[in-house]
Design an enzyme around this catalytic site. Structure first.
Site, PDB file in Angstrom:
ATOM      1  N   ASN A   1      -4.860   4.352   8.719  1.00  0.00           N
ATOM      2  CA  ASN A   1      -5.024   4.422   7.259  1.00  0.00           C
ATOM      3  C   ASN A   1      -4.135   3.369   6.599  1.00  0.00           C
ATOM      4  O   ASN A   1      -4.388   2.930   5.491  1.00  0.00           O
ATOM      5  CB  ASN A   1      -4.720   5.833   6.714  1.00  0.00           C
TER       6      ASN A   1
ATOM      7  N   ASP B   1       1.117   0.870  -0.231  1.00  0.00           N
ATOM      8  CA  ASP B   1       0.815  -0.529  -0.555  1.00  0.00           C
ATOM      9  C   ASP B   1       1.886  -1.209  -1.385  1.00  0.00           C
ATOM     10  O   ASP B   1       1.609  -2.112  -2.186  1.00  0.00           O
ATOM     11  CB  ASP B   1      -0.551  -0.636  -1.279  1.00  0.00           C
TER      12      ASP B   1
ATOM     13  N   GLY C   1      -2.452  -0.289   5.956  1.00  0.00           N
ATOM     14  CA  GLY C   1      -2.839  -1.694   6.032  1.00  0.00           C
ATOM     15  C   GLY C   1      -1.643  -2.484   5.549  1.00  0.00           C
ATOM     16  O   GLY C   1      -1.336  -2.459   4.363  1.00  0.00           O
ATOM     17  N   HIS C   2      -0.936  -3.111   6.465  1.00  0.00           N
ATOM     18  CA  HIS C   2       0.300  -3.829   6.116  1.00  0.00           C
ATOM     19  C   HIS C   2       0.051  -5.327   6.227  1.00  0.00           C
ATOM     20  O   HIS C   2      -0.243  -5.837   7.310  1.00  0.00           O
ATOM     21  CB  HIS C   2       1.444  -3.386   7.042  1.00  0.00           C
TER      22      HIS C   2
ATOM     23  N   GLN D   1       2.124   4.417   4.318  1.00  0.00           N
ATOM     24  CA  GLN D   1       1.830   5.142   3.074  1.00  0.00           C
ATOM     25  C   GLN D   1       3.082   5.119   2.175  1.00  0.00           C
ATOM     26  O   GLN D   1       3.889   4.236   2.305  1.00  0.00           O
ATOM     27  CB  GLN D   1       1.359   6.579   3.358  1.00  0.00           C
TER      28      GLN D   1
ATOM     29  N   LYS E   1       5.306  -3.029   2.131  1.00  0.00           N
ATOM     30  CA  LYS E   1       6.204  -2.705   3.252  1.00  0.00           C
ATOM     31  C   LYS E   1       6.067  -3.707   4.402  1.00  0.00           C
ATOM     32  O   LYS E   1       7.051  -4.104   5.021  1.00  0.00           O
ATOM     33  CB  LYS E   1       5.885  -1.291   3.783  1.00  0.00           C
ATOM     34  N   GLY E   2       4.810  -4.110   4.691  1.00  0.00           N
ATOM     35  CA  GLY E   2       4.568  -5.023   5.810  1.00  0.00           C
ATOM     36  C   GLY E   2       5.354  -6.309   5.645  1.00  0.00           C
ATOM     37  O   GLY E   2       6.075  -6.738   6.547  1.00  0.00           O
TER      38      GLY E   2
HETATM   39  P1  GDP Z   1       1.890  -2.280   2.473  1.00  0.00           P
HETATM   40  O1  GDP Z   1       0.793  -1.356   2.865  1.00  0.00           O
HETATM   41  O2  GDP Z   1       3.009  -1.567   1.805  1.00  0.00           O
HETATM   42  O3  GDP Z   1       2.360  -3.154   3.592  1.00  0.00           O
HETATM   43  O4  GDP Z   1       1.264  -3.249   1.360  1.00  0.00           O
HETATM   44  P2  GDP Z   1      -0.188  -3.970   1.423  1.00  0.00           P
HETATM   45  O5  GDP Z   1      -0.153  -5.050   2.423  1.00  0.00           O
HETATM   46  O6  GDP Z   1      -1.257  -2.951   1.548  1.00  0.00           O
HETATM   47  O7  GDP Z   1      -0.305  -4.495  -0.066  1.00  0.00           O
HETATM   48  C1  GDP Z   1       0.641  -5.359  -0.601  1.00  0.00           C
HETATM   49  C2  GDP Z   1      -0.076  -6.627  -1.078  1.00  0.00           C
HETATM   50  O8  GDP Z   1       0.772  -7.356  -1.922  1.00  0.00           O
HETATM   51  C3  GDP Z   1      -0.431  -7.578   0.048  1.00  0.00           C
HETATM   52  O9  GDP Z   1      -1.592  -8.257  -0.285  1.00  0.00           O
HETATM   53  C4  GDP Z   1       0.765  -8.524   0.092  1.00  0.00           C
HETATM   54  O10 GDP Z   1       0.423  -9.789   0.625  1.00  0.00           O
HETATM   55  C5  GDP Z   1       1.092  -8.627  -1.363  1.00  0.00           C
HETATM   56  N1  GDP Z   1       2.514  -8.836  -1.683  1.00  0.00           N
HETATM   57  C6  GDP Z   1       3.610  -8.336  -1.073  1.00  0.00           C
HETATM   58  N2  GDP Z   1       4.724  -8.673  -1.753  1.00  0.00           N
HETATM   59  C7  GDP Z   1       4.315  -9.395  -2.812  1.00  0.00           C
HETATM   60  C8  GDP Z   1       4.994 -10.015  -3.912  1.00  0.00           C
HETATM   61  O11 GDP Z   1       6.201  -9.931  -4.058  1.00  0.00           O
HETATM   62  N3  GDP Z   1       4.223 -10.670  -4.826  1.00  0.00           N
HETATM   63  C9  GDP Z   1       2.867 -10.754  -4.721  1.00  0.00           C
HETATM   64  N4  GDP Z   1       2.202 -11.411  -5.659  1.00  0.00           N
HETATM   65  N5  GDP Z   1       2.201 -10.188  -3.700  1.00  0.00           N
HETATM   66  C10 GDP Z   1       2.916  -9.510  -2.772  1.00  0.00           C
HETATM   67  P1  IMO Z   2      -0.132   1.809   3.545  1.00  0.00           P
HETATM   68  O1  IMO Z   2       0.693   2.064   4.791  1.00  0.00           O
HETATM   69  C1  IMO Z   2      -2.273   3.442   0.135  1.00  0.00           C
HETATM   70  C2  IMO Z   2      -4.310   7.259   0.693  1.00  0.00           C
HETATM   71  C3  IMO Z   2      -5.818   7.269   0.695  1.00  0.00           C
HETATM   72  C4  IMO Z   2      -6.091   8.674   0.178  1.00  0.00           C
HETATM   73  C5  IMO Z   2      -4.961   9.479   0.798  1.00  0.00           C
HETATM   74  C6  IMO Z   2      -5.343  10.183   2.103  1.00  0.00           C
HETATM   75  O2  IMO Z   2      -0.977   0.602   3.648  1.00  0.00           O
HETATM   76  O3  IMO Z   2       0.721   1.860   2.337  1.00  0.00           O
HETATM   77  P2  IMO Z   2      -5.911   9.449   4.575  1.00  0.00           P
HETATM   78  O4  IMO Z   2      -6.732   8.332   5.106  1.00  0.00           O
HETATM   79  O5  IMO Z   2      -4.488   9.410   4.983  1.00  0.00           O
HETATM   80  O6  IMO Z   2      -6.543  10.789   4.812  1.00  0.00           O
HETATM   81  O7  IMO Z   2      -5.944   9.264   2.970  1.00  0.00           O
HETATM   82  O8  IMO Z   2      -3.916   8.568   1.060  1.00  0.00           O
HETATM   83  N1  IMO Z   2      -3.707   6.328   1.682  1.00  0.00           N
HETATM   84  C7  IMO Z   2      -3.101   5.184   1.347  1.00  0.00           C
HETATM   85  N2  IMO Z   2      -2.958   4.592   0.133  1.00  0.00           N
HETATM   86  N3  IMO Z   2      -1.707   2.889   1.239  1.00  0.00           N
HETATM   87  C8  IMO Z   2      -1.820   3.482   2.449  1.00  0.00           C
HETATM   88  O9  IMO Z   2      -1.174   3.043   3.531  1.00  0.00           O
HETATM   89  C9  IMO Z   2      -2.579   4.668   2.543  1.00  0.00           C
HETATM   90  N4  IMO Z   2      -2.914   5.488   3.554  1.00  0.00           N
HETATM   91  C10 IMO Z   2      -3.596   6.508   3.005  1.00  0.00           C
HETATM   92  O10 IMO Z   2      -6.341   6.281  -0.151  1.00  0.00           O
HETATM   93  O11 IMO Z   2      -5.914   8.703  -1.207  1.00  0.00           O
HETATM   94 MG    MG Z   3      -1.258  -1.116   2.575  1.00  0.00          MG
END
Ligand code: GDP
Ligand code: IMO
Ligand code: MG
Length: 420
Positions: free
Chosen positions: A37, A12, A39-40, A221, A15-16
């Site tokens: 698993n 999280d 969520g981007h 991840q 990356k997305g």
């Molecule tokens: P990913 O799994 O690595 O793609 O990240 P996620 O989408 O799960 O979580 C990142 C969250 O932070 C999302 O809600 C994005 O919209 C938000 N986000 C990404 N970059 C920034 C930033 O520079 N500032 C803020 N405030 N939010 C951001």
């Molecule tokens: P993105 O790509 C954050 C965590 C789960 C759990 C562990 C194992 O959005 O960054 P799994 O479902 O793989 O068996 O879970 O890894 N986990 C993540 N945490 N971002 C993710 O993906 C994750 N994918 C799995 O919360 O602790």
């Molecule tokens: Mg994510």
């Protein structure tokens, strides 16, 4: 050449958004591991989209997207997601390809994930319950079904055979839930999957590279969730680090050029497992609120803490990171004082290393304080306008981890990023 974008923390990192930002410079965007698993989150025309299976380059007209062999694919999630992107006018039949070697997540994998977590009780991993672990177990156990098998007329027989095997395991777990509805959805989604572009992914990528195409590999991840180098057993079931690109797409190591590692300006983790810099106080609460730290896949509140430079340095080493991209710097805008972790005090001794088994020790983070910048940075576009205190914070991180922060993301929007 292949460039890579991957997470340096516990997932999280944003990356997305970063993949979406860089995508126009590439011809092919390829996911190399993980499954739903992930969520981007991206913003397209101001609208929020969360991608779980489809690579984050899908909204760019001149790129194609590949779901690599290292991914585990849930047809049900994929079908829903294809409908979502179709709402933005994207036709995945034109710009998305799936490797025939990609393993399928079956409904019983999801059930097994749930059963296993229930049995673990308080020791549960905190899995997203998407069937990731069981699907990768069937891959390494040499039982799994792959996307290419869908074209085989014996697919249903193979499915039934594997399902029976899973049923025996589920009986052992005493798992009683009825999964008939999941199976119905699965078979519908399988029909849909058959209509998509299934290719030989390794030739697709390598022939593209030979023709001069630029490839961006998208990780899911984060490095500390890597099956080998993460905080085992509180990890995911794939190699989330750079080596995963070779196995997950079929590209040779010498084809990899830039490794862009994404880190938040602080740190979060969702699910169970060690997190040395976690804050259980109101500062942690503040980070969660300001950073809107709730899981994009499960909606669970993310655990929050200061940036962990011991872990970041380790992740840079394992991945061969050439550039660091720092996200969510704007989330720290209101803090008067910031802290960074420069060492672990383990059983009374200071260490600069990630221990073999973090859960065996009481780890206290050694913290260094910095003055916050205490101003709104979310509208800055010119690096010269970044606050001096932010520059000092970043310079310390660069020097400590031996890396180079090349971009600072200062908001979730597509254009909120400063090249430094
Ligand atoms: P990913 O799994 O690595 O793609 O990240 P996620 O989408 O799960 O979580 C990142 C969250 O932070 C999302 O809600 C994005 O919209 C938000 N986000 C990404 N970059 C920034 C930033 O520079 N500032 C803020 N405030 N939010 C951001
Ligand atoms: P993105 O790509 C954050 C965590 C789960 C759990 C562990 C194992 O959005 O960054 P799994 O479902 O793989 O068996 O879970 O890894 N986990 C993540 N945490 N971002 C993710 O993906 C994750 N994918 C799995 O919360 O602790
Ligand atoms: Mg994510």
């Amino acid at each position: 050449m292949v460039d890579v974008i991957l997470g340096l923390q516990w997932g999280d990192e944003g990356k997305g958004k970063i993949v979406d930002y860089f995508a126009p410079n590439y011809d092919i965007i390829a996911r190399f591991q993980g499954g739903p698993n992930a969520g981007h989150t991206l913003y397209v025309g101001g609208k929020k989209v969360v991608l779980h299976q489809i690579p984050s380059g899908v909204f760019h007209e001149n790129t194609v997207n590949l779901i690599g062999n290292g991914v585990v694919l849930d047809p049900v999630t994929l079908k829903k997601e294809c409908d979502t992107v179709a709402g933005f006018g994207v036709d995945v039949r034109k710009n998305m390809f799936i490797s025939q070697r990609t393993h399928l997540i079956l409904p019983t994998h999801r059930a097994l994930d749930k059963a296993s977590e229930l049995q673990k009780g308080n020791d549960k991993i905190g899995s997203t319950l998407k069937g990731i672990g069981p699907a990768y177990m069937d891959k390494t156990g040499r039982n799994g079904l792959r996307v290419g098998d869908l074209l085989d007329k014996n697919f249903t027989t193979s499915y039934i055979r594997l399902r029976l095997k899973h049923q025996r395991l589920l009986d052992n777990f005493n798992f009683q839930e009825d999964i008939t509805a999941w199976e119905e959805e699965f078979f519908e989604a399988i029909e849909f999957l058959r209509s998509l572009n299934v290719v030989n992914g390794e030739y697709f990528i390598n022939e593209g590279l030979s023709a001069g195409k630029k490839v961006l590999a998208e990780g899911a991840q984060g490095s500390m969730l890597d099956i080998d180098f993460g905080t085992f057993p509180f990890v995911t079931s794939s190699n989330t680090t750079t080596s995963g690109v070779c196995n997950g797409l079929g590209v040779a190591p010498q084809k990899i050029r830039d490794v862009m590692g994404v880190t938040k300006a602080y740190c979060t983790r969702v699910g169970s497992g060690p997190f040395p810099t976690e804050l259980h106080d109101e500062t942690g609460e503040e980070l969660r609120k300001l950073g809107n730290e709730f899981g994009a896949t499960t909606g669970r509140p993310r655990r929050c803490g200061w940036i962990d430079l011991v872990a970041l340095k380790y992740a840079c080493m394992i991945n061969g990171v050439t550039k660091v991209i720092m996200t969510k710097a704007d989330v720290l805008d209101q803090f008067k004082k910031l802290q960074v972790c420069t060492g672990y005090e383990i059983d009374g001794k200071e260490s600069a290393y990630i221990p073999f088994q973090m859960t065996r020790h009481q780890i206290n983070p050694v913290l260094k304080s910095f003055a916050g910048w205490n101003q709104d940075t979310s509208k800055i576009t010119n690096p010269a306008d970044l606050p001096v205190t932010m520059k000092e914070y970043v310079a310390f991180i660069n020097q400590f981890v031996g890396a180079n922060v090349s971009h600072i993301s200062n908001g979730p929007g597509r254009d909120q990023i400063v090249t430094v």
